[in-house]
Every structure is written in C-alpha cells, then in structure tokens.
Design an enzyme around this catalytic site. Sequence first.
Site, PDB file in Angstrom:
ATOM      1  N   SER A 248      -1.171   5.180   4.915  1.00 26.95           N
ATOM      2  CA  SER A 248      -1.915   3.948   4.686  1.00 26.95           C
ATOM      3  C   SER A 248      -0.939   2.796   4.524  1.00 26.95           C
ATOM      4  CB  SER A 248      -2.770   4.076   3.433  1.00 26.95           C
ATOM      5  OG  SER A 248      -1.936   4.023   2.297  1.00 26.95           O
ATOM      6  N   LYS A 249      -1.513   1.621   4.347  1.00 27.25           N
ATOM      7  CA  LYS A 249      -0.692   0.415   4.197  1.00 27.25           C
ATOM      8  C   LYS A 249       0.362   0.580   3.106  1.00 27.25           C
ATOM      9  CE  LYS A 249      -2.778  -3.443   6.349  1.00 27.25           C
ATOM     10  NZ  LYS A 249      -4.233  -3.607   6.325  1.00 27.25           N
ATOM     11  N   ARG A 250      -0.007   1.355   2.070  1.00 22.33           N
ATOM     12  CA  ARG A 250       0.917   1.543   0.952  1.00 22.33           C
ATOM     13  C   ARG A 250       2.210   2.234   1.383  1.00 22.33           C
ATOM     14  NH1 ARG A 250      -2.653   4.692  -2.192  1.00 22.33           N
ATOM     15  NH2 ARG A 250      -4.252   3.927  -0.796  1.00 22.33           N
ATOM     16  N   GLY A 252       4.042   1.391   3.643  1.00 26.56           N
ATOM     17  CA  GLY A 252       4.978   0.454   4.258  1.00 26.56           C
ATOM     18  C   GLY A 252       4.570   0.170   5.690  1.00 26.56           C
TER      19      GLY A 252
END
Length: 474
Positions: A248-250, A252
Amino acid sequence: MRVRLAPSPTGKLHIGTARTALFNWLFAKSQNGKFLLRIEDTDQERSREEFTKNIINGLQWLGINWDEEPIRQSQRVNHHRKAIQQLLDRGLAYRCYATEAELEEMRNAQKKRGDAPRYDNRDRDLDPKKEKAYQDEGRTSVVRFRIDDGEIIQWNDLVRGQMTWKGSDLGGDMVLSRRSQPDKIGAPLYNLVVVVDDAEMNISHVIRGEDHLANTAKQIAIYKALGLNIPIFAHTPLILNAEGRKLSKRDGVTSISEFKDMGYTKEAMANYMTLLGWSVPDGMDEIFTTSEAAQVFSFERVNKAGAKFDWDKLNWLNAQSIHKWSAERLLEEISPIWARTNWNPPDKQWGLDLAELLGPSLTLINDAKEQSLPFFETPPIKDDGIKQIQLEDSQKALRILLEKLDQAPWDGLEEETAKNLLTNCSKEAGVKKGLMMKSLRAALFGQLNGPDLFSSWSLLARVDKDRSRIRRCL
Ligand code: GLU
C-alpha cells in the site's frame, strides 16, 4: 478474445494496476486477442485528469498499447441508467428510502449482536402507501439490486478454479446508484456500471486483482438479471510487502511514475511485474521482454498465493537491463540527468564514451548522477584520496606525470597513449605502476574507487580536466 484494463483515475498508475494491465496484455497477445482501455472516471469527486494522463503515460512507457480508442466511462452514464431502469421495471431492483441515520443504527445493532454488517433488505417489497409516505416526507432513495440469500453464484476462475459464493455472503441487496429524488436515478455505481460496459465492449475475459472476488460474485448476479453473456474471470494474486501484507501507499513507492523517477527501466519493471505472480516455463530465462513473455503466457502459471515484492530482485533485473543497452541508448537515458544539473558534454562522442564507461556500474539509471560528477566538476578529495596523495612516492610520480603532460601538446589522450605514458613515468620515477595508478585515481576522482582509470583519464584529458586535478594534489 477481448480483454480490458479499467483503471480509476483517482491516483497515479499503481504497480498493482500496472501488473494487472500486463497480465491482460500478455494474455491478449498470447491469444491474438484485443487489449482495451476503459477509464473509470465516474467518481467525479475523486477522478482527476492528471491521473488519467499519468496512467496513460505509465502504460505507454511500459510498452502496453491498446487496440481501440480508450473508452471514458463518464460518457456512458445514459447506458448505465437505462440498465438500472430495466432492472427496476422488472422488479429485480427497487428503491430504498432508508436514511443514513437509519442505516447507521442498523449497523450498530448488528455490531452489538456480533453479526457481520449487511443491509437488512428492509425496503424490499415496500408497501406502496409507505413508499408514498416516504416520498411525501421528502426522502431521497438509492436503487438496490435484489440478491437472494439462498442464491448460489459460481464461476470457473482461470487462476483460482471453481468458485462458489452464497448470496447471503454479499452484504444484502446491493446499491446500484447513489441517492436521488424518487423520479430520478442517481449516479450509477461500480458493480452495475462495470457489467454494462464490459458487456457492451464485448469483453470475453475479465482479468483483475483478487480484491475483486466479491465484486465478481455480485456482477455475475447482475449479468444474469440483465440477460447478458457472462465473461470468463481470472483473479490475479495481490502484491504483498515484505511483511506479507497488501502493498500500500504506506510502503513508500507504489506508482509506476515513481519507479521511473527513481531510475528503474521500463524493461526491468515490465519483467519484474510479470514475475510477480507468474512463473516462467521450464527452461525459460527469468530475464525476458514482454513480447517473449507473450509467446508463452498462460494462467496455468499464475499463482494463487500473493506475490511478495522483492527490491533486491528488481534491482538485479534493473542492472541487467541497463547492462544490455548500447552506448546510444545509455546516452539517451543518461543525458536528461546531466541536463538537469546543467552538465553539458563537449560533443556527442564524449557523451557516448562517458555513458558507455558508466553503464556497467549502474544499478539504477539515476546512479549515473553521482558517478558522472567527476567528469563535469572537480570532485572533493576524500580521506582515502588524501592518504594516497600524501605518500612521498605519489607526489614524485604525479610530478613527473604532470611534467610530461605539460610538455606534450595534448589534443586528446587516447587510452593506449595514456597507458604507455603511465608505464614510462612509473619507470622514470622508480615508483611501482600500481601505486602510480592509485595516485592518479586519487587525483582525478578524489578517492580510490571509480570507473576504469584509463578510459576515465582519456575522457578527462579530452576536456582538459586532468592536469588541473593533478596540480591541485601537488
Ligand atoms: N476501476 C476498477 C479498479 O480500478 C476496475 C476493476 C475492474 O477491473 O473491474 O479497481
């Protein structure tokens, strides 16, 4: 055989979507089919033109081309509304007047009881008097599609095999359109819209991420209700991070343009993404082009299990892809990096030679920035460099070398000449050739590592940047 990619332009081209695009494209090419693009831009609040551009550019960069003009879903809303009206007319869909507050209350009660959240189908078969009363109250309504709890939905998935879903697991009657006045149909929603568009585009195979499994069950129910041909489905495994959770976006970097900006090559990205979930047939190399993969691609070799994202492998593939490039291609990819720093090669040949010199040591294209610096700017002298040039023998060797260089009318310094010159100077100075080379390297690069010494020296001499660096060490 017709497949499609249906990205929503609510963000940049995500690696998961790009991988889905590749699998669709590879499958289409392997079967002589068509690959189509449909931009799912009906969510007006979240869709943005810049994301559509980013998605299109990303696909094009990866070499994924489409066979027909892309479709914009937002231009097809009349078709979607017509389908909803049909379902209403046939009693397969109905208006639900429950307010947000009522639905919230319903969900809270379910939570308290420990039940899974679902719509309780309360407005199914609504008494006309009650409906009238709701309308008089000024209530808006959504349109819901009937899903009977006892319904069994099945399909044979190209990746996951026989799939069976119970109607009771689909969360109750499904919303087809957003709230509106009772005489209108509000904005049509994903599951309905996708069915209508896929059917009208004659899509034969729907290939998408495994996160759409429940949607597929819902969509099959809609296909049946509308009397449409049901396509074949293939659900590809999710891409997971190192901890085994959905990337996911988390985590990076997740969008294709970010990978590109970091210096990943299109060849390595396409190669690596194909390997995320697909394994090569026996005897095939893991390094391949998309056209090579298209010749052998099949869903039999697509795994059900999630695919872990492995940076080391991607980096390795990236280095391999760069190392295969010609000097021309290297120059084409590296020059924008030089241009951004205002570094201008004196002529094309010099640029080509430098690009070719750096190529074998690059993992990312962007590594060329740091590695090019000593060819355009005088580099600082680091500790190992200082130690080296402070040696008495180094000073002696460099002095002789500089004398020779100053005497000769150097118009460029070919590699061979440079080698001979260094050999002669080391003899004359009575200094070992190895030490002489180390000292020259320290002078030119300010440190003891860097690319091939003689090719570098020759390049620096051609722009008259070697003598000044030797001089500063003396
Ligand atoms: N717009 C949907 C998405 O981006 C499409 C899914 C599908 O392929 O049906 O997830």
